[in-house]
Design a protein around this motif. Structure first.
Motif, mmCIF file in Angstrom:
data_model
loop_
_atom_site.group_PDB
_atom_site.id
_atom_site.type_symbol
_atom_site.label_atom_id
_atom_site.label_comp_id
_atom_site.label_asym_id
_atom_site.label_seq_id
_atom_site.Cartn_x
_atom_site.Cartn_y
_atom_site.Cartn_z
ATOM 1 N N ASP A 77 0.828 -1.214 0.000
ATOM 2 C CA ASP A 77 0.000 0.000 0.000
ATOM 3 C C ASP A 77 0.860 1.261 0.000
ATOM 4 O O ASP A 77 0.540 2.239 -0.688
ATOM 5 N N GLU A 78 1.945 1.238 0.777
ATOM 6 C CA GLU A 78 2.852 2.393 0.793
ATOM 7 C C GLU A 78 3.432 2.654 -0.586
ATOM 8 O O GLU A 78 3.493 3.793 -1.047
ATOM 9 N N LEU A 79 3.877 1.596 -1.248
ATOM 10 C CA LEU A 79 4.489 1.747 -2.569
ATOM 11 C C LEU A 79 3.475 2.242 -3.594
ATOM 12 O O LEU A 79 3.810 3.042 -4.472
ATOM 13 N N ILE A 80 2.240 1.765 -3.482
ATOM 14 C CA ILE A 80 1.185 2.268 -4.371
ATOM 15 C C ILE A 80 1.041 3.776 -4.186
ATOM 16 O O ILE A 80 0.981 4.551 -5.158
ATOM 17 N N GLN A 81 0.968 4.217 -2.919
ATOM 18 C CA GLN A 81 0.797 5.642 -2.625
ATOM 19 C C GLN A 81 1.978 6.464 -3.130
ATOM 20 O O GLN A 81 1.800 7.533 -3.723
ATOM 21 N N LEU A 82 3.196 5.967 -2.905
ATOM 22 C CA LEU A 82 4.402 6.724 -3.221
ATOM 23 C C LEU A 82 4.702 6.777 -4.716
ATOM 24 O O LEU A 82 5.217 7.767 -5.214
ATOM 25 N N VAL A 83 4.395 5.694 -5.435
ATOM 26 C CA VAL A 83 4.770 5.601 -6.847
ATOM 27 C C VAL A 83 3.592 5.885 -7.773
ATOM 28 O O VAL A 83 3.722 6.609 -8.759
ATOM 29 N N TRP A 84 2.437 5.325 -7.466
ATOM 30 C CA TRP A 84 1.269 5.487 -8.352
ATOM 31 C C TRP A 84 0.339 6.618 -7.916
ATOM 32 O O TRP A 84 -0.419 7.143 -8.709
ATOM 33 N N GLY A 85 0.374 6.963 -6.636
ATOM 34 C CA GLY A 85 -0.457 8.054 -6.150
ATOM 35 C C GLY A 85 -1.752 7.583 -5.520
ATOM 36 O O GLY A 85 -2.213 6.452 -5.740
ATOM 37 N N ALA A 86 -2.366 8.482 -4.746
ATOM 38 C CA ALA A 86 -3.562 8.137 -3.970
ATOM 39 C C ALA A 86 -4.775 7.838 -4.848
ATOM 40 O O ALA A 86 -5.713 7.161 -4.419
ATOM 41 N N ASP A 87 -4.772 8.330 -6.095
ATOM 42 C CA ASP A 87 -5.937 8.131 -6.962
ATOM 43 C C ASP A 87 -5.824 6.877 -7.826
ATOM 44 O O ASP A 87 -6.635 6.667 -8.721
ATOM 45 N N PHE A 88 -4.822 6.040 -7.555
ATOM 46 C CA PHE A 88 -4.656 4.808 -8.322
ATOM 47 C C PHE A 88 -5.840 3.879 -8.073
ATOM 48 O O PHE A 88 -6.241 3.651 -6.932
ATOM 49 N N THR A 89 -6.395 3.313 -9.142
ATOM 50 C CA THR A 89 -7.613 2.510 -9.005
ATOM 51 C C THR A 89 -7.369 1.005 -9.123
ATOM 52 O O THR A 89 -8.301 0.224 -9.007
ATOM 53 N N GLY A 90 -6.128 0.601 -9.366
ATOM 54 C CA GLY A 90 -5.827 -0.825 -9.461
ATOM 55 C C GLY A 90 -5.655 -1.443 -8.086
ATOM 56 O O GLY A 90 -6.031 -0.871 -7.067
ATOM 57 N N ASP A 91 -5.066 -2.645 -8.050
ATOM 58 C CA ASP A 91 -4.828 -3.290 -6.762
ATOM 59 C C ASP A 91 -3.330 -3.500 -6.553
ATOM 60 O O ASP A 91 -2.517 -3.212 -7.430
ATOM 61 N N ASP A 92 -2.983 -4.027 -5.358
ATOM 62 C CA ASP A 92 -1.566 -4.108 -5.014
ATOM 63 C C ASP A 92 -0.824 -5.214 -5.758
ATOM 64 O O ASP A 92 0.394 -5.340 -5.613
ATOM 65 N N ARG A 93 -1.519 -6.005 -6.567
ATOM 66 C CA ARG A 93 -0.810 -6.986 -7.394
ATOM 67 C C ARG A 93 0.054 -6.294 -8.443
ATOM 68 O O ARG A 93 1.000 -6.872 -8.960
ATOM 69 N N THR A 94 -0.272 -5.036 -8.735
ATOM 70 C CA THR A 94 0.556 -4.240 -9.646
ATOM 71 C C THR A 94 1.991 -4.180 -9.130
ATOM 72 O O THR A 94 2.949 -4.262 -9.902
ATOM 73 N N ILE A 95 2.151 -4.028 -7.810
ATOM 74 C CA ILE A 95 3.485 -3.992 -7.214
ATOM 75 C C ILE A 95 4.224 -5.293 -7.477
ATOM 76 O O ILE A 95 5.395 -5.298 -7.882
ATOM 77 N N ASP A 96 3.548 -6.419 -7.278
ATOM 78 C CA ASP A 96 4.191 -7.724 -7.473
ATOM 79 C C ASP A 96 4.664 -7.891 -8.914
ATOM 80 O O ASP A 96 5.759 -8.413 -9.165
ATOM 81 N N VAL A 97 3.855 -7.442 -9.862
ATOM 82 C CA VAL A 97 4.223 -7.555 -11.280
ATOM 83 C C VAL A 97 5.460 -6.719 -11.580
ATOM 84 O O VAL A 97 6.397 -7.181 -12.243
ATOM 85 N N HIS A 98 5.502 -5.497 -11.092
ATOM 86 C CA HIS A 98 6.647 -4.617 -11.358
ATOM 87 C C HIS A 98 7.911 -5.096 -10.646
ATOM 88 O O HIS A 98 9.015 -4.983 -11.184
ATOM 89 N N ILE A 99 7.753 -5.627 -9.439
ATOM 90 C CA ILE A 99 8.907 -6.193 -8.728
ATOM 91 C C ILE A 99 9.479 -7.371 -9.510
ATOM 92 O O ILE A 99 10.710 -7.508 -9.665
ATOM 93 N N LYS A 100 8.596 -8.218 -10.042
ATOM 94 C CA LYS A 100 9.050 -9.366 -10.837
ATOM 95 C C LYS A 100 9.842 -8.902 -12.056
ATOM 96 O O LYS A 100 10.906 -9.460 -12.377
ATOM 97 N N ARG A 101 9.374 -7.855 -12.721
ATOM 98 C CA ARG A 101 10.079 -7.333 -13.896
ATOM 99 C C ARG A 101 11.437 -6.767 -13.517
ATOM 100 O O ARG A 101 12.425 -6.977 -14.230
ATOM 101 N N LEU A 102 11.502 -6.056 -12.392
ATOM 102 C CA LEU A 102 12.778 -5.505 -11.935
ATOM 103 C C LEU A 102 13.772 -6.616 -11.613
ATOM 104 O O LEU A 102 14.953 -6.537 -11.954
ATOM 105 N N ARG A 103 13.281 -7.648 -10.961
ATOM 106 C CA ARG A 103 14.172 -8.774 -10.641
ATOM 107 C C ARG A 103 14.704 -9.441 -11.899
ATOM 108 O O ARG A 103 15.879 -9.835 -11.965
ATOM 109 N N GLU A 104 13.850 -9.567 -12.907
ATOM 110 C CA GLU A 104 14.295 -10.169 -14.162
ATOM 111 C C GLU A 104 15.327 -9.294 -14.864
ATOM 112 O O GLU A 104 16.323 -9.792 -15.391
#
Length: 223
Positions: free
Chosen positions: A171-198
């Motif tokens: 939730d913190e990362l959503i707020q800090l990176v995507w902003g308070a008006d982001f309408t998706g869910d926190d699985r977005t973080i998992d997807v981006h973390i996976k891409r960074l790791r790759e």
């Protein structure tokens, strides 16, 4: 001069910390409860040491207030050593967690380490061993190459790298990176973390670690 706020309802703890910190050359302000501490936040505070069990406003509430409006590190002090209590502390945004009784020297080491990390976070360039994250050019220099990441991947990496070893909830990362008006869910973080790791799988300068049940943290690897 570095200004440290000490918030604890135990006068003996405050006296111990005041003596330890002033001996090291720090300016110290004291508060006996969370409400008193909150009135001191408008001063130029560089770090806060906050007791969890305080009257009027507890340490979790104070930490959450600090994290919502200020950008300085927080260390929570508590007599509790349960994983659930530590989880709650990290979820409200603490940078470190120290269980009473504690050695003043160990707390001092932790304070100095956090101050170094936050100083690094204020720089335009974040250096993690051989990898450099350039906030101005939005470039990552690693393994002799220049990487141009998609914007959100870059911002997520820069956020984690700005505070090595600090645990961020999804939730913190959503707020800090995507902003308070982001309408998706926190699985977005998992997807981006996976891409960074790759992308950085062959890089031995840092790794992004999953903190089960909470979120993620980045650690610089020793060279």
């Amino acid at each position: 001069m570095i200004h440290i706020l000490v918030a604890d309802d135990d006068p003996h703890i405050r006296e111990l910390l005041r003596h330890t910190l002033q001996t090291e050359g720090y300016l110290v302000s004291e508060a006996a409860d969370g409400n008193e501490a909150a009135t001191l936040l408008s001063q130029q505070v560089h770090l806060a040491v906050v007791d969890v069990m305080m009257p009027n406003k507890d340490g979790y509430q104070l930490c959450e207030e600090i994290r919502s409006s200020y950008n300085f590190p927080v260390i929570l002090l508590t007599a509790k050593d349960q994983l659930s209590d530590k989880e709650k502390g990290y979820l409200v945004g603490t940078d470190d967690y120290v269980t009473k009784p504690f050695e003043p020297k160990e707390l001092l080491f932790r304070i100095k380490a956090l101050l170094r990390r936050y100083k690094m976070a204020s720089l335009d360039k974040i250096v993690l061993n051989g990898t450099t994250i350039d906030r101005r050019s939005y470039e990552v220099h690693s393994n002799g190459k220049i990487l141009l990441l998609p914007m959100k991947e870059f911002e997520l990496l820069a956020q984690l790298a700005s505070f090595p070893k600090r645990v961020f909830s999804r939730d913190e990362l959503i707020q800090l990176v995507w902003g308070a008006d982001f309408t998706g869910d926190d699985r977005t973080i998992d997807v981006h973390i996976k891409r960074l790791r790759e992308r950085f799988a062959s890089v031995e300068d840092f790794h992004i670690q999953t903190v089960r049940g909470i979120g993620y943290k980045l650690e610089a690897l020793k060279q």
